[in-house]
Design an enzyme around this catalytic site. Structure first.
Site, short mmCIF file in Angstrom:
data_model
loop_
_atom_site.label_atom_id
_atom_site.label_comp_id
_atom_site.label_asym_id
_atom_site.label_seq_id
_atom_site.Cartn_x
_atom_site.Cartn_y
_atom_site.Cartn_z
N SER A 133 48.61 35.49 41.30
CA SER A 133 48.86 36.87 40.86
C SER A 133 48.97 37.70 42.14
CB SER A 133 47.66 37.34 40.03
OG SER A 133 47.65 38.74 39.92
N TYR A 149 38.48 37.85 38.19
CA TYR A 149 39.91 37.51 38.19
C TYR A 149 40.45 37.50 39.62
CZ TYR A 149 44.85 37.67 36.60
OH TYR A 149 46.18 37.41 36.38
N LYS A 185 41.77 34.25 41.53
CA LYS A 185 43.18 34.17 41.98
C LYS A 185 43.27 34.01 43.50
CE LYS A 185 45.36 34.49 37.98
NZ LYS A 185 45.92 33.27 37.38
#
Ligand code: NAD
Length: 260
Positions: free
Chosen positions: A142, A155, A159
């Site tokens: 991402s 998150y 990532k």
């Protein structure tokens, strides 16, 4: 056809980005495996691909479950004779400030994004080494593999972690012709993003349209969402690339939100 007869396992392919990658890979001649928790949606994707003349199968796979991952990859090898491409794409999002985040939610996020990437990578690398055909491993990172945002601690951590994993896989896989890269999309309108718009609006005390304009797309060059097609085209490019010249890299597809 760029992926003629390549066997490609895509996790989280029952919806969103993974589904579009599956459809595009099938158009390029790949034998596609939809690996997801959601079996009805996975079967519907298989039916769509088959109807359009492609080849596909679905497997029930929770990427955090070692036995299911091993079993699923073994099923693919038995059905299609090996694995050439893994797209480790399954993922979730949890919106919470760090001070309010539970340990369970932290672990859940890391399990799906990192344990899942590890388990599927290990099983597919073993299959790739056994057949001696090499292969391509693609992680769905991402912009949050490179940038931080508030309310997304696990998150962003997960990532970023995928970049490290991809680099190790590039080094360890090279001798067997296995390459490894990360795609880093900006915001894409999938279920994962639609769910977080009202959640972010509530947490930040702003309207949903302000979340889109002033949070999600603020740093892009033209205020546009990235599309599932943009990401799928990038996945085709990485899957079809033939040598280890392109390995251990990340490619950002984000309308310029993050520039490397
Ligand atoms: P999505 O919710 O549409 O799809 C995610 C899929 O993963 C679902 O089909 C879900 O069933 C599956 N899944 C969840 N947990 C799983 C598990 N334990 N095992 C197997 N499958 C599981 O979301 P999406 O937007 O298509 O996200 C796909 C990937 O792209 C994720 O890794 C996400 O972090 C990443 N990503 C999304 C965006 C975005 O803006 N949508 C941006 C950058 C990166």
């Amino acid at each position: 056809m760029l992926l003629k007869n390549k066997v490609a396992i895509i996790t989280g392919a029952a919806s969103g980005i993974g589904k579009e990658i599956a459809v595009e890979f099938a158009k390029q001649g790949a034998k596609v495996v939809i690996a997801d928790l959601v079996s009805d949606a996975a079967k519907a994707t298989v039916a769509d691909i088959t109807k359009a003349g492609g080849t596909a199968m679905s497997i029930a796979m929770n990427v955090t479950d070692e036995a299911q991952v091993e079993q699923g990859v073994a099923e693919v090898v038995a059905a299609y004779g090996g694995v050439d491409v893994l797209v480790s794409n399954a993922g979730i999002q949890i919106i919470s400030s760090l001070v309010e985040l539970s340990l369970d939610n932290w672990k859940k996020m890391l399990a799906i994004h990192l344990d899942g990437a590890f388990l599927t990578t290990r099983a597919c690398m073993r299959a790739m080494i056994k057949t001696g055909r090499g292969g391509s491993i693609i992680y769905m990172g991402s912009v949050h593999s490179h940038e931080a945002s508030p309310l997304k601690a696990p998150y962003v951590a997960a990532k970023h972690g995928l970049l490290g994993l991809a680099k190790v896989v590039a080094k360890e896989g090279a001798k067997d012709g296995i390459r490894s890269n990360v795609i880093c999309p900006g915001f894409v309108r999938t279920g994962l993003v639609d769910k977080q718009i009202p959640e972010q609006a509530k947490s930040l005390g702003i309207s949903e349209s302000d979340v889109i304009r002033n949070v999600m797309l603020k740093e892009t060059v033209n205020g546009e969402f990235t599309t599932v097609q943009d990401v799928a085209q990038t996945a085709v490019f990485l899957a079809a690339f033939e040598t280890n010249a392109l390995t251990g890299q990340s490619i950002t597809v984000s309308h310029g939100w993050h520039m490397q």
